[in-house]
Design an enzyme around this catalytic site. Structure first.
Site, PDB file in Angstrom:
ATOM      1  N   CYS A   1      31.892 110.731  47.663  1.00 41.38           N
ATOM      2  CA  CYS A   1      31.876 110.562  49.105  1.00 41.38           C
ATOM      3  C   CYS A   1      32.643 109.301  49.505  1.00 41.38           C
ATOM      4  CB  CYS A   1      30.466 110.577  49.685  1.00 41.38           C
ATOM      5  SG  CYS A   1      30.514 111.059  51.438  1.00 41.38           S
TER       6      CYS A   1
ATOM      7  N   ASP B   1      22.371 106.952  51.584  1.00 35.73           N
ATOM      8  CA  ASP B   1      21.893 107.059  52.964  1.00 35.73           C
ATOM      9  C   ASP B   1      20.443 106.657  53.083  1.00 35.73           C
ATOM     10  OD1 ASP B   1      24.185 109.161  52.557  1.00 35.73           O
ATOM     11  OD2 ASP B   1      24.100 108.659  54.690  1.00 35.73           O
TER      12      ASP B   1
HETATM   13  P1  RI2 Z   1      28.076 103.546  53.511  1.00 36.33           P
HETATM   14  C1  RI2 Z   1      27.708 108.847  53.962  1.00 36.33           C
HETATM   15  O1  RI2 Z   1      27.161 109.932  54.667  1.00 36.33           O
HETATM   16  C2  RI2 Z   1      27.795 109.172  52.487  1.00 36.33           C
HETATM   17  O2  RI2 Z   1      26.656 109.912  52.024  1.00 36.33           O
HETATM   18  C3  RI2 Z   1      27.826 107.766  51.908  1.00 36.33           C
HETATM   19  O3  RI2 Z   1      27.586 107.720  50.532  1.00 36.33           O
HETATM   20  C4  RI2 Z   1      26.700 107.132  52.725  1.00 36.33           C
HETATM   21  O4  RI2 Z   1      26.868 107.657  54.043  1.00 36.33           O
HETATM   22  C5  RI2 Z   1      26.698 105.619  52.726  1.00 36.33           C
HETATM   23  O5  RI2 Z   1      27.887 105.162  53.269  1.00 36.33           O
HETATM   24  P2  RI2 Z   1      28.053 110.689  55.828  1.00 36.33           P
HETATM   25  O6  RI2 Z   1      27.943 109.824  57.050  1.00 36.33           O
HETATM   26  O7  RI2 Z   1      26.979 103.091  54.414  1.00 36.33           O
HETATM   27  O8  RI2 Z   1      29.483 110.813  55.315  1.00 36.33           O
HETATM   28  O9  RI2 Z   1      27.991 102.893  52.139  1.00 36.33           O
HETATM   29  O10 RI2 Z   1      27.387 112.042  56.007  1.00 36.33           O
HETATM   30  O11 RI2 Z   1      29.476 103.462  54.135  1.00 36.33           O
END
Ligand code: RI2
Length: 319
Positions: free
Chosen positions: A128, A197
């Site tokens: 991700c 998350d």
């Molecule tokens: P940071 C994102 O979720 C991903 O799951 C990623 O690993 C997590 O948030 C944390 O991201 P989405 O918003 O806070 O893409 O480390 O559904 O940037």
């Protein structure tokens, strides 16, 4: 009263124009701050009522990222304790400013501590697009320790393209792979580093769908699985057994809006999954690196969630 900032922010987060648990939290804090400053409340009670309505609107936008309710709680905590309208308005502004500042500082500190976990000439896999995880990888690259990064595509929203751009911009050699190729390339990898998350009180990690499979592959290959997590991603109410809701998103994200599926075919599109603590080797936070078993102590000792906290009644849901 500027309700536009609320509706636009809520739409930006729910549509994922603003995404990433950390960014979501900072954006919500800034929106509450801006909305509060636009209110022409005549009394403290009126101000608190309007702010709590705003908190509920934002809280409902992405159900899994615990950073969102934790940020809202941080911003609102001074409002609910205020004894005058002016005190509440100042507390809202100051708490929001503090959360945003501390959130950026946390990512930078996590980068330092994550880089210390990365060996020389490292091959890393990430999944991700996590600001915290990528910050640590880039910090290690700046120290000359990263040989290559395997980055996954991250179906169905393909956040992997954001990751490969960020890593490439930093000058890192990247191998871009489809999610289901993770196990095939795991033998070539020294460590897996992702973001999160939400972290449950038992150390289980909620992250983008596919994370738990990659953690399983890392465990099988005896490769460390490291999670980069600001402490506001720990979920206090999981101590009470509350579960983290897994967000399910639309079928269109998976098959597009043109394709017509055969009869009796249903698309299932969970956006996150849960990695058990047994498959997590280390959680790197801005206050240090810990085993997953230390999660309840971070919730209690760093986030300050003791029994009396759980007995308080808040008008908007939080973890
Ligand atoms: P940071 C994102 O979720 C991903 O799951 C990623 O690993 C997590 O948030 C944390 O991201 P989405 O918003 O806070 O893409 O480390 O559904 O940037």
């Amino acid at each position: 009263m500027n309700t536009m900032v609320l509706t636009k922010t809520a739409d930006d987060i729910s549509s994922m124009r603003v995404r990433g648990a950390g960014r979501i939290a900072r954006t919500a804090a800034a929106a509450l701050q801006e909305y509060g400053a636009s209110l022409d409340s005549k009394t403290l009670a009126e101000f608190i009522t309007e702010m709590e309505k705003a908190a509920v609107i934002l809280r409902g936008t992405r159900p899994t990222a615990v950073s969102l309710p934790n940020a809202i709680r941080h911003v609102m905590r001074g409002v609910q304790k205020a004894e005058t309208l002016v005190e509440a308005q100042r507390a809202l502004h100051d708490c929001a400013t503090e959360f945003i500042r501390d959130s950026h500082a946390a990512v930078d500190k996590i980068a330092d501590i994550t880089a210390r976990q990365i060996p020389d000439d490292a091959v890393i896999m990430t999944h991700c697009n996590s600001q915290a995880a990528i910050a640590g990888i880039i910090r290690a690259h700046e120290q000359g320790k990263v040989r290559e990064v395997y980055a996954t595509e991250v179906r169905p929203r393909n956040q992997g393209y954001l990751t490969i751009q960020a890593l490439s911009d930093a000058g890192i050699s990247v191998s871009f792979i489809v999610d289901s190729a993770a196990r095939m390339f795991m033998p070539k990898v020294d460590q897996v580093i992702t973001g999160t998350d939400a972290i449950m009180s038992n150390g289980a990690v909620v992250n983008k769908i596919g994370t738990s499979q990659i953690a399983l592959c890392a465990h099988e290959a005896r490769k460390p699985f490291i999670v980069a997590a600001e402490t506001y991603k720990f979920a206090p109410r999981t101590i009470l057994g509350e579960r983290i809701p897994i967000e399910w998103r639309s079928a269109e994200e998976v098959i597009g809006s043109e394709r017509v599926l055969p009869a009796n075919v249903t698309v299932k599109n969970p956006a996150f999954d849960v990695t058990p603590p047994a498959y997590v080797d280390l959680i790197v936070t801005e206050i240090g690196a810990f085993a997953p078993s230390y999660a309840p102590f971070i919730i209690r000792d760093h986030l300050g969630w003791n029994i009396s906290e759980f007995q308080k009644d808040y008008t908007y849901s939080y973890y």
